[in-house]
Scaffold this motif. Structure first.
Motif: not given
Length: 125
Positions: A68-88
């Motif tokens: 569960l902890a690893e899955l949460a870390a993966v989710r947070e990583s994807w959220e950051r990437r999505i936000q960065a892609a939107q900004g770019e």
């Protein structure tokens, strides 16, 4: 940019005293690319919410899984990437529109300055 051979000079594009090939600017490709970048921003908009909804019931059903902890870390990583892609993509759309504007203004300034030196016969201005 497209090279257009003028037909107003009987000597042709490389003939003596002729105007030669003409460069013609088109902002269409720049503006289409800007529109595509804006569409990506819109398309990515609901993705973070969808990701959060998909993970919502996971914690309750997972009990004490260590993954569960690893899955949460993966989710947070994807959220950051999505936000960065939107900004770019949002930034890129504005930059592409600015390129089209500047290119058009530069072409017009060059055309005006050259017309004062040696105007072409039959020039459509």
């Amino acid at each position: 940019m497209t090279v257009v051979h003028g037909t107003s000079d009987p000597a042709g594009p490389s003939g003596g005293g002729g105007c030669g090939p003409r460069l013609k600017h088109s902002d269409g490709p720049w503006l289409r690319a800007a529109g595509g970048a804006e569409e990506l921003v819109t398309h990515l908009g609901p993705v973070r919410h969808d990701l959060a909804s998909a993970h919502g019931g996971l914690r309750a059903g997972a009990g004490r899984l260590t993954a569960l902890a690893e899955l949460a870390a993966v989710r947070e990583s994807w959220e950051r990437r999505i936000q960065a892609a939107q900004g770019e993509c949002g930034s890129l759309a504005g930059k592409l529109r600015e390129v089209a504007r500047i290119q058009g203004a530069t072409d017009e300034a060059a055309r005006s300055s050259l017309a004062a030196v040696a105007p072409c016969k039959g020039d459509e201005r």
